[in-house]
Design a protein around this motif. Structure first.
Motif, PDB file in Angstrom:
ATOM      1  N   ILE A 150       0.837  -1.214   0.000  1.00 49.32           N
ATOM      2  CA  ILE A 150       0.000   0.000   0.000  1.00 49.32           C
ATOM      3  C   ILE A 150       0.866   1.256   0.000  1.00 49.32           C
ATOM      4  O   ILE A 150       0.627   2.198  -0.762  1.00 49.32           O
ATOM      5  N   THR A 155      -1.050  -0.128  -4.026  1.00 51.14           N
ATOM      6  CA  THR A 155      -2.038  -1.132  -4.426  1.00 51.14           C
ATOM      7  C   THR A 155      -2.223  -2.155  -3.308  1.00 51.14           C
ATOM      8  O   THR A 155      -1.437  -2.209  -2.345  1.00 51.14           O
ATOM      9  N   VAL A 161      -5.431   1.263  -4.547  1.00 50.45           N
ATOM     10  CA  VAL A 161      -6.201   1.713  -3.383  1.00 50.45           C
ATOM     11  C   VAL A 161      -5.886   3.170  -3.055  1.00 50.45           C
ATOM     12  O   VAL A 161      -6.539   3.754  -2.202  1.00 50.45           O
TER      13      VAL A 161
END
Length: 218
Positions: A150, A155, A161
């Motif tokens: 993240i 991601t 995300v």
């Protein structure tokens, strides 16, 4: 024997990575994303659980003087079978984990649980010990992988995300980033563990005082 207590100690109290600091090599090498971390987590959970069961079954037939070579041979056999299964049914996982699959044979946590627990207990508690330790290892791997994926590429399991404009620090997908994340998580687990120990001491002291009062009143 409480099987839930045996299982759950591997999740937090004796978590292989965050509390025992064992098998840190894969935690550094294959946690650049959640997919790889999850794959290695499931592999180790399967190997350590199966190995505990086999060691518990044969423990009375193994000469104590040669128990370690026997345990390593059992682990190597299980890892080889796991590799063949991955090659046949999960080639993507096998490709991503690559060389690190073979290194599972020498993971300290697997031999340690065979020596410390499985070789001294029956099959059912040995199974739950291996399952709990494997689950704790898998949870730790996924947690490290999630933070790195993240904060690095932004991601989770390959799905974005964070906004497309996010440009994460390169260090998070490199080994130094893994050192940083693991160190912070070990510190967090230690703080929580110390808090739980203090709470347990306070409860025992309160129970002792209450018992003393009841005896004095009687």
């Amino acid at each position: 024997m409480n099987y839930w207590e045996i299982f759950k100690k591997g999740i937090f109290e004796m978590n292989p990575i965050f509390r025992l600091a064992l098998s840190l090599c894969p935690a550094l090498a294959v946690t650049s994303n959640v997919f790889n971390a999850l794959g290695m987590g499931f592999v180790v959970m399967f190997v350590i659980t199966t190995n505990n069961v086999v060691v518990s079954l044969v423990r009375n037939f193994v000469n104590p003087k040669v128990r370690v070579p026997v345990f390593i041979t059992i682990i190597a056999t299980i890892v080889t079978l796991t590799q063949l299964i991955l090659e046949a049914y999960f080639p993507a996982v096998n490709k991503e984990l690559g060389l690190y699959l073979e290194l599972v044979v020498v993971f300290a946590i697997i031999l340690a649980r065979a020596e410390v627990f499985a070789a001294k207990n029956n099959v059912v508690p040995a199974f739950f010990d291996g399952l709990g330790m494997g689950a704790g290892f898998a949870v730790a791997m996924v947690a490290i992988g999630a933070v790195r994926e993240i904060l690095g590429p932004g991601t989770f399991l390959g799905y974005p995300v964070l906004p497309a404009s996010y440009n994460g620090p390169m260090i998070m997908i490199l080994a130094p980033g893994a050192f940083l994340v693991i160190g912070l998580m070990i510190g967090m687990f230690n703080v929580i563990g110390e808090y739980q120990e203090k709470q347990a001491v306070r409860k025992r002291q309160a129970a002792t005082v209450e018992l003393a009062v009841q005896r004095s009143e009687a």
